[in-house]
Structure formats: C-alpha cells, structure tokens
Write a protein that holds these residues in place. Sequence first.
Motif, PDB file in Angstrom:
ATOM      1  N   GLY A 157      -0.478  19.782   8.657  1.00 28.60           N
ATOM      2  CA  GLY A 157      -0.578  20.597   7.460  1.00 28.60           C
ATOM      3  C   GLY A 157      -1.408  19.942   6.367  1.00 28.60           C
ATOM      4  N   LEU A 158      -1.217  20.394   5.138  1.00 31.64           N
ATOM      5  CA  LEU A 158      -1.990  19.914   3.990  1.00 31.64           C
ATOM      6  C   LEU A 158      -1.145  18.984   3.126  1.00 31.64           C
ATOM      7  N   THR A 159      -1.818  18.136   2.350  1.00 31.46           N
ATOM      8  CA  THR A 159      -1.118  17.334   1.351  1.00 31.46           C
ATOM      9  C   THR A 159      -0.817  18.204   0.130  1.00 31.46           C
ATOM     10  N   GLU A 160       0.018  17.700  -0.767  1.00 30.35           N
ATOM     11  CA  GLU A 160       0.352  18.461  -1.968  1.00 30.35           C
ATOM     12  C   GLU A 160      -0.831  18.580  -2.914  1.00 30.35           C
ATOM     13  N   PHE A 161      -1.864  17.778  -2.705  1.00 28.79           N
ATOM     14  CA  PHE A 161      -3.030  17.805  -3.592  1.00 28.79           C
ATOM     15  C   PHE A 161      -4.174  18.629  -3.020  1.00 28.79           C
ATOM     16  N   ALA A 162      -3.977  19.226  -1.859  1.00 27.38           N
ATOM     17  CA  ALA A 162      -5.072  19.923  -1.178  1.00 27.38           C
ATOM     18  C   ALA A 162      -5.417  21.249  -1.848  1.00 27.38           C
ATOM     19  N   ASP A 163      -6.694  21.559  -1.804  1.00 31.12           N
ATOM     20  CA  ASP A 163      -7.179  22.874  -2.223  1.00 31.12           C
ATOM     21  C   ASP A 163      -7.609  23.591  -0.940  1.00 31.12           C
ATOM     22  N   GLY A 164      -6.615  24.099  -0.213  1.00 29.97           N
ATOM     23  CA  GLY A 164      -6.880  24.653   1.108  1.00 29.97           C
ATOM     24  C   GLY A 164      -7.789  25.855   1.126  1.00 29.97           C
ATOM     25  N   ASN A 165      -7.816  26.618   0.052  1.00 30.20           N
ATOM     26  CA  ASN A 165      -8.669  27.809   0.023  1.00 30.20           C
ATOM     27  C   ASN A 165     -10.109  27.494  -0.342  1.00 30.20           C
ATOM     28  N   ASP A 166     -10.396  26.235  -0.628  1.00 29.94           N
ATOM     29  CA  ASP A 166     -11.782  25.808  -0.839  1.00 29.94           C
ATOM     30  C   ASP A 166     -12.266  24.930   0.311  1.00 29.94           C
ATOM     31  N   ALA A 167     -11.524  24.930   1.419  1.00 32.02           N
ATOM     32  CA  ALA A 167     -11.918  24.134   2.577  1.00 32.02           C
ATOM     33  C   ALA A 167     -13.189  24.706   3.199  1.00 32.02           C
ATOM     34  N   VAL A 168     -13.905  23.846   3.889  1.00 33.39           N
ATOM     35  CA  VAL A 168     -15.183  24.227   4.493  1.00 33.39           C
ATOM     36  C   VAL A 168     -15.193  23.821   5.963  1.00 33.39           C
ATOM     37  N   LEU A 169     -15.658  24.707   6.806  1.00 37.33           N
ATOM     38  CA  LEU A 169     -15.892  24.398   8.210  1.00 37.33           C
ATOM     39  C   LEU A 169     -17.386  24.230   8.423  1.00 37.33           C
ATOM     40  N   VAL A 170     -17.785  23.110   8.987  1.00 36.14           N
ATOM     41  CA  VAL A 170     -19.195  22.828   9.271  1.00 36.14           C
ATOM     42  C   VAL A 170     -19.416  22.966  10.774  1.00 36.14           C
ATOM     43  N   ARG A 171     -20.398  23.757  11.147  1.00 38.01           N
ATOM     44  CA  ARG A 171     -20.660  24.013  12.566  1.00 38.01           C
ATOM     45  C   ARG A 171     -22.161  23.984  12.821  1.00 38.01           C
ATOM     46  N   ILE A 172     -22.551  23.428  13.937  1.00 41.64           N
ATOM     47  CA  ILE A 172     -23.961  23.435  14.343  1.00 41.64           C
ATOM     48  C   ILE A 172     -24.217  24.676  15.171  1.00 41.64           C
ATOM     49  N   GLU A 173     -25.128  25.514  14.709  1.00 40.61           N
ATOM     50  CA  GLU A 173     -25.483  26.732  15.416  1.00 40.61           C
ATOM     51  C   GLU A 173     -26.985  26.781  15.607  1.00 40.61           C
ATOM     52  N   ASN A 174     -27.396  26.862  16.868  1.00 45.30           N
ATOM     53  CA  ASN A 174     -28.828  26.891  17.193  1.00 45.30           C
ATOM     54  C   ASN A 174     -29.569  25.704  16.578  1.00 45.30           C
ATOM     55  N   GLY A 175     -28.919  24.545  16.607  1.00 42.31           N
ATOM     56  CA  GLY A 175     -29.548  23.330  16.109  1.00 42.31           C
ATOM     57  C   GLY A 175     -29.515  23.160  14.603  1.00 42.31           C
TER      58      GLY A 175
END
Length: 212
Positions: A157-175
């Motif tokens: 899960g998240l820590t009490e200090f997390a801003d979970g709704n501002d999290a970012v997923l980084v993915r490589i797509e087509n290089g």
Amino acid sequence: MHKCFSLMKAGLVTGIFSSMLFACSSGHTLPSATIYPAKTDTAASYNYLIGPGDTVNIFVWRNQDVSGSFIVRPDGKITTSLVEDIPASGKTPTQLARAIEERLSTYLREPIVTVTVNNFVGPYSEQIRVIGEAAQPMAVSYGKNMTLLDVIIAVGGLTEFADGNDAVLVRIENGKQRQYQLLIEDLINAGDISANVDVLPGDIIVIPEAWF
C-alpha cells in the motif's frame, strides 16, 4: 507544478527520471483494467522469461544423473553436469530446454529435456519498479494479467505521506517513454475499480509525497 514539486520533494530527481519530472502534467490516462481473458495483446501473449536468481529444474528423460535443480547466476547463466555456462536469462523455459538439448546432443543420443522454474524473479527488464511513497518500494516480478491493484498490494500500500492520485506510470512504447497518471488513492481508499489499470513488464510507478 504541484505534481513536479511533489516528486522533487520525495527525492526522486535522478537522471533516469529527469524528463518525467518536468512533464508530470502530461494528462495521459490508461483505460481501466480489462477482465481476463480480454487483456491487452501484450499481456495476453506474455510468456515468462527466466532471470538471475530463478531456480530452474532440468529433467533429462532417462538420464537422471544429469538432471537437477540449478540457480541462474547473476550473469544469467547456469552450469549443469554436462553443460557449462549456458545462457538462461531472457529465455522461456521451453527455449532453454531446446538449447540444453542441443548442447547435450554431443554426449547423449537424442536427449529430451524439460525445464520448469521455481522462485520466480525474472529478468530486470520484466520487473515492475515501484518507487517513492509506497510502504515497501521494490521491484515486483510481473505476472500474467497483473493489474495496478496487484502491484499496490505487493508493495504494502501507500505511506501516510503519499499523494496517490498524483502517481505516474512510466512505460516504454514503440521505443519512446510515455507517462500516465494513476489514481491510486481513488482505487484503494474509495474503491473506485475504474482506477485499476493493467500493468506491463518493465513499467515504473512513481508515487510522490503529498505537498502540504
């Protein structure tokens, strides 16, 4: 600006993520996780790849003395009774079995090899890395049809200090590197299943600290 400052405050400014930190407001979002088996093409066609730290069980039919369990070394290779330094990392179990058969054919007539895997780790390129304000930031081994919820459970899960709704997923797509906004707090605190998304091998999830 809020998102970028949150990431910097969390101490995540590194060379790898520098471009992400200055483009946090990209606004890209992922579709909700699809119901198995109607997964994305990448998830549906996924085959497990062996990685360093995996234990591979090699069975050679009618040749018990050259069968056994072997740990894949950090260099991605294994050594068996008759085969030295054979590359295993990055191969499927079936591909490794065929490679061992080819090597063993020097010593055995038409060897038949079966490979199974224990202690799943997988190659680094297949792992999902979770950094920032997760309870236990770590690299999570990818499993077929894995979703964001599965990953968040794996890291506690998240820590009490997390801003979970501002999290970012980084993915490589087509290089190219692409970023997607995640709504982790909506998912785990509000039960918003629409915020659950499919994850893929190699994804990086960055969870910033809330900006108070």
